[in-house]
Design a protein around this motif. Structure first.
Motif, PDB file in Angstrom:
ATOM      1  N   THR A   1      67.797   4.249 -52.951  1.00 39.88           N
ATOM      2  CA  THR A   1      66.555   3.694 -53.476  1.00 39.88           C
ATOM      3  C   THR A   1      66.724   3.348 -54.961  1.00 39.88           C
ATOM      4  O   THR A   1      66.306   2.275 -55.408  1.00 39.88           O
TER       5      THR A   1
ATOM      6  N   ASP B   1      70.633  -5.194 -48.685  1.00 36.97           N
ATOM      7  CA  ASP B   1      70.358  -5.110 -47.243  1.00 36.97           C
ATOM      8  C   ASP B   1      70.993  -3.867 -46.625  1.00 36.97           C
ATOM      9  O   ASP B   1      70.354  -3.161 -45.824  1.00 36.97           O
TER      10      ASP B   1
ATOM     11  N   VAL C   1      68.680   3.648 -45.949  1.00 44.52           N
ATOM     12  CA  VAL C   1      67.459   4.422 -46.201  1.00 44.52           C
ATOM     13  C   VAL C   1      66.666   4.601 -44.901  1.00 44.52           C
ATOM     14  O   VAL C   1      66.152   5.691 -44.624  1.00 44.52           O
ATOM     15  N   ASP C   2      66.586   3.549 -44.093  1.00 43.25           N
ATOM     16  CA  ASP C   2      65.901   3.659 -42.801  1.00 43.25           C
ATOM     17  C   ASP C   2      66.599   4.664 -41.884  1.00 43.25           C
ATOM     18  O   ASP C   2      65.947   5.487 -41.226  1.00 43.25           O
ATOM     19  N   LEU C   3      67.920   4.608 -41.826  1.00 37.23           N
ATOM     20  CA  LEU C   3      68.685   5.553 -41.005  1.00 37.23           C
ATOM     21  C   LEU C   3      68.487   6.986 -41.499  1.00 37.23           C
ATOM     22  O   LEU C   3      68.340   7.912 -40.699  1.00 37.23           O
TER      23      LEU C   3
ATOM     24  N   GLY D   1      65.885   8.152 -43.038  1.00 35.88           N
ATOM     25  CA  GLY D   1      64.536   8.571 -42.651  1.00 35.88           C
ATOM     26  C   GLY D   1      64.491   9.069 -41.217  1.00 35.88           C
ATOM     27  O   GLY D   1      63.833  10.069 -40.913  1.00 35.88           O
ATOM     28  N   ALA D   2      65.206   8.377 -40.330  1.00 33.38           N
ATOM     29  CA  ALA D   2      65.264   8.810 -38.930  1.00 33.38           C
ATOM     30  C   ALA D   2      65.970  10.162 -38.815  1.00 33.38           C
ATOM     31  O   ALA D   2      65.555  11.029 -38.039  1.00 33.38           O
TER      32      ALA D   2
ATOM     33  N   ARG E   1      69.056  -0.754 -47.750  1.00 32.38           N
ATOM     34  CA  ARG E   1      67.768  -0.604 -47.049  1.00 32.38           C
ATOM     35  C   ARG E   1      67.988  -0.056 -45.640  1.00 32.38           C
ATOM     36  O   ARG E   1      67.231   0.802 -45.183  1.00 32.38           O
ATOM     37  N   ASP E   2      69.011  -0.554 -44.961  1.00 35.35           N
ATOM     38  CA  ASP E   2      69.343  -0.018 -43.634  1.00 35.35           C
ATOM     39  C   ASP E   2      69.684   1.472 -43.722  1.00 35.35           C
ATOM     40  O   ASP E   2      69.269   2.268 -42.877  1.00 35.35           O
TER      41      ASP E   2
ATOM     42  N   VAL F   1      68.589   8.659 -49.398  1.00 27.47           N
ATOM     43  CA  VAL F   1      67.280   8.111 -49.766  1.00 27.47           C
ATOM     44  C   VAL F   1      67.162   8.012 -51.286  1.00 27.47           C
ATOM     45  O   VAL F   1      66.767   6.980 -51.824  1.00 27.47           O
TER      46      VAL F   1
END
Length: 187
Positions: free
Chosen positions: A174, A141, A147-149, A151-152, A144-145, A170
């Motif tokens: 991943t 979890d 990786v999202d951060l 991406g932003a 994944r957070d 990333v």
């Protein structure tokens, strides 16, 4: 000599056209050699030009990542000595070792920018029994957070080192998600 004057008059517009084409080619050539990270850079804030060193997206990314890294290090340090599996223990040790130095780097950036680092959570994440499964699901979890951060940050940030960190996040997170998912499947 008068025979050459009409030809000279006709050649003048052609010289102007050739000069204009050459000037355009030189401009295109000069622009095509621009730094690639400039092409990757996100648009500037609508309120005016952003500081070329960092922007609000960089600050938000770094502050969030400092908090996530601290949580991950605490969780990994708590899980490593209790791990039932040698693979989980090795993963936890690797996560703690890799993310700890990143916290120091990122808090240094925040300090340089005059921004506050998130407050340290003193519970350490080490209270209570922590099974391999709980460690792996919790870390998936968090990854994944992250990786999202990242991406932003890649979409909006301008600070080159923060963008490089985001790319690394990333890639590594991943891969680790895949590794942890495989470990969970092997339970």
């Amino acid at each position: 000599m008068t025979a050459h004057r009409p030809q000279a008059r006709r050649a003048a517009p052609l010289r102007c056209l050739v000069t204009a084409v050459l000037a355009a080619l030189l401009a295109v050539t000069a622009c095509s050699g621009a730094d690639q990270d400039t092409a990757d850079a996100a648009p500037r804030d609508a309120q005016g030009p952003a500081d070329p060193e960092h922007n609000a997206a960089d600050v938000a990314f770094v502050q969030a990542m400092v908090a996530r890294h601290r949580e991950a290090v605490a969780l990994a340090e708590a899980a490593a000595p209790r791990a039932e599996s040698a693979a989980v223990r090795a993963l936890a040790e690797r996560i703690a070792a890799s993310q700890g130095p990143d916290v120091a780097t990122m808090t240094g950036w925040l300090d340089d920018w005059g921004e506050d680092a998130p407050a340290t959570d003193d519970d350490g994440g080490g209270d209570g029994a922590l099974s391999d499964r709980a460690f792996l699901t919790g870390m998936i979890d968090r990854h994944r957070d992250a990786v999202d951060l990242a991406g932003a940050e890649l979409a909006e940030g301008v600070h080159r080192p923060a963008r490089e960190l985001a790319r690394a996040v990333v890639t590594t997170r991943t891969a680790e998600i895949g590794e942890m998912t495989a470990l969970l499947a092997g339970d």
